[in-house]
Motif scaffolding. Structure first.
Motif, PDB file in Angstrom:
ATOM      1  N   PHE A 329       0.827  -1.200   0.000  1.00 56.01           N
ATOM      2  CA  PHE A 329       0.000   0.000   0.000  1.00 56.01           C
ATOM      3  C   PHE A 329       0.865   1.256   0.000  1.00 56.01           C
ATOM      4  O   PHE A 329       2.003   1.253   0.462  1.00 56.01           O
ATOM      5  CB  PHE A 329      -0.900   0.013   1.244  1.00 56.01           C
ATOM      6  N   VAL A 330       0.281   2.345  -0.534  1.00 61.50           N
ATOM      7  CA  VAL A 330       0.887   3.669  -0.438  1.00 61.50           C
ATOM      8  C   VAL A 330       0.046   4.511   0.519  1.00 61.50           C
ATOM      9  O   VAL A 330      -1.183   4.417   0.532  1.00 61.50           O
ATOM     10  CB  VAL A 330       0.978   4.371  -1.806  1.00 61.50           C
ATOM     11  N   LYS A 331       0.741   5.355   1.307  1.00 57.43           N
ATOM     12  CA  LYS A 331       0.036   6.225   2.248  1.00 57.43           C
ATOM     13  C   LYS A 331       0.828   7.510   2.454  1.00 57.43           C
ATOM     14  O   LYS A 331       2.046   7.480   2.644  1.00 57.43           O
ATOM     15  CB  LYS A 331      -0.180   5.536   3.590  1.00 57.43           C
ATOM     16  N   LEU A 332       0.095   8.633   2.446  1.00 59.59           N
ATOM     17  CA  LEU A 332       0.692   9.932   2.697  1.00 59.59           C
ATOM     18  C   LEU A 332       0.964  10.098   4.185  1.00 59.59           C
ATOM     19  O   LEU A 332       0.078   9.915   5.017  1.00 59.59           O
ATOM     20  CB  LEU A 332      -0.235  11.036   2.200  1.00 59.59           C
ATOM     21  N   GLY A 333       2.192  10.462   4.515  1.00 57.68           N
ATOM     22  CA  GLY A 333       2.555  10.648   5.905  1.00 57.68           C
ATOM     23  C   GLY A 333       2.298  12.062   6.383  1.00 57.68           C
ATOM     24  O   GLY A 333       2.128  12.996   5.579  1.00 57.68           O
TER      25      GLY A 333
END
Length: 511
Positions: A329-333
């Motif tokens: 998965f990709v996630k904005l921090g």
């Protein structure tokens, strides 16, 4: 101004001031990231062993409040005891009554939403996509005023829907800056659906909104939903090579302006689209893929330019990865960088697809990072395997945390705390919610809007025979109880909760 209205406005203003953040991520195999120093995030620790599903929430200073997760179990073992979600307190111990959370089998089936009416309480929404007696959409209520701030689950497995729900819950703050929207879709194995189920979470509870039919009909069990940072865009990423984009109205909860970014018929897409994330400026969309079809070794990180007239034509492959180390998965921090998890299939000693104690590779002990996600192409500064997890390991998933720091829509018609005053009920009758889990043989009893403090809980046959009774103590307005009915024959039963103030009852089917 009437005194009652003035009082409600003051109370709502105080509650709206409670601020929560997304600054301690828990995920994977005991992995975590501590973002409290936003300019220098560091690896942390957790007690999770979650192949995908996980969520966490922090206070305004970034201190962890609690988190939740679930192990992965193959669908053919849907009755296995291990298949249950759980809630963990800030001391990394099981929260009181935090076990046996229904659903949460796969990757994005839980999300935490603050209760707008109580800064100590939080809803944990979960779902189950596998067709079974447990399929559906649920909420649990967590109260941190118990156990010296470590919390307790005070309502558990309250079912809102009883059909299979797609693996992809999403939440976004209402335009008034206080309430919340929660969204999911429906799944059936042979019938396409384009139904979006949206719920408004206010200080008064969880309210289903009219179902919205929008977009193409999809047969999709893995339809991941993700809101942009400003909450005005919603992307639906389907594993069957579909990516759909919508505008979202944070005031009304309405979807509009449907755009199809990808189709399954794209000849170059020999992989499954897996997850998506927006750039901080909401102008770029990043998508990951996993191996599928002819290219069964290829995994990709893709970028789209959402400012283009033809978004599909802007598809740019930022990086390719070869099996067995594939994208998750990709996630904005919180630091405005996008993190990418990785997974490996080099693991054949654990039947439940969790890593063995000997499965350690650099590719799963580090996350990849996009350092300039607002930029196009190579300028996004993608650095593979660049964030070390401190000896811990990642799987597919990263925490499904919404943007807790999103503020109100300044200057809009819903930028007012008066909007939901009319929803405050003068009187709410007591309710009894019942759910029987066939695999665990457990009956979950949840009382709501209760006023009495002492009473009894009884189980009757349909002929009126008393089968079980116990004395109970209640801390109004909630009561929760988990009854083991493993020795109870199949049939229909009546449950009665009685206090010095009220009596409520309900029917449950034991299968």
């Amino acid at each position: 101004m009437p005194l009652r209205l003035l009082f409600l406005l003051v109370v709502c203003s105080l509650q709206a001031g409670a601020q929560f953040t997304d600054r301690y991520w828990t995920f994977g195999d005991s992995a975590a990231i501590d973002f409290r120093n936003i300019s220098n995030p560091v690896p942390g620790e957790s007690v999770l062993r979650a192949r995908g599903n996980c969520a966490s929430i922090c206070d305004s200073s970034g201190n962890l409040l609690f988190y939740a997760g679930a192990p992965y179990v193959p669908y053919w073992l849907s009755g296995a005891t291990i298949k249950q979600g759980y809630v963990v307190n800030s001391s990394h111990q099981m929260m009181e009554n935090g076990d046996t959370i229904v659903g949460t089998t796969f990757y994005q089936e839980m999300v935490i939403v603050p209760n707008p009416g109580n800064s100590n309480q939080f809803y944990l929404f979960t779902c189950e996509i596998i067709p079974s007696a447990e399929q559906g959409f649920y909420w649990n209520l967590i109260d941190l005023s118990y156990n010296g701030g470590l919390g307790k689950v005070i309502q558990k497995n309250v079912q809102l829907q009883n059909f299979p729900v797609n693996d992809g819950l999403a939440a976004v703050k209402h335009g008034n800056g206080r309430d919340w929207w929660v969204v999911h879709t429906r799944w059936e194995a042979t019938i396409g659906h384009n139904e979006y189920f949206i719920y408004l979470v206010t200080s008064d509870g969880v309210f289903p909104q009219p179902v919205q039919n929008i977009g193409d009909l999809l047969i999709e069990g893995f339809l991941r939903l993700k809101f942009s940072q400003n909450g005005e865009l919603l992307v639906a990423t389907g594993s069957n090579h579909t990516i759909d984009l919508y505008d979202f109205n944070r005031c009304t909860g309405l979807l509009s302006n449907y755009r199809q970014i990808l189709l399954r018929t794209e000849p170059t897409l020999e992989y499954l689209t897996w997850s998506s994330e927006f750039s901080p400026d909401n102008n770029r969309l990043y998508t990951t893929s996993i191996p599928y079809g002819n290219n069964d070794t290829l995994s990709c990180l893709l970028q789209f330019d959402l400012t283009a007239l033809d978004i599909r034509s802007t598809l740019d492959t930022i990086q390719t990865f070869l099996d067995p180390f594939i994208c998750g998965f990709v996630k904005l921090g919180p630091d405005s960088q996008i993190y990418l998890s990785h997974f490996t299939d080099l693991n054949d000693c654990d039947f439940f697809y969790l890593y063995c104690d000997t499965t350690y590779y650099p590719e799963i002990m580090n996350l990849s990072v996009i350092h300039q996600p607002n930029e196009l192409g190579a300028l996004c500064d993608f650095r593979p395997y660049s964030f070390y997890l401190g000896g811990h390991r990642s799987y597919h998933g990263l925490p499904n945390n919404p943007n807790y720091e999103l503020g109100p829509l300044a200057g809009s018609v819903c930028d007012t705390l008066i909007t939901s005053v009319s929803q405050v009920p003068v009187f709410e009758p007591a309710q009894l919610k019942l759910f029987f889990h066939t695999g665990w043989r457990q009956l979950f009893v949840n009382g709501q809007q209760l006023k009495g403090k002492q009473g009894s809980l009884s189980l009757y046959s349909v002929t009126g025979q008393l089968l079980r009774r116990e004395e109970i103590s209640i801390q109004p307005p909630y009561y929760t109880r988990q009854w083991d009915l493993s020795g109870t024959a199949a049939g229909v039963y009546i449950v009665v909760l009685e206090t010095e103030k009220e009596q409520v009852s309900g029917r449950v089917v034991v299968e």
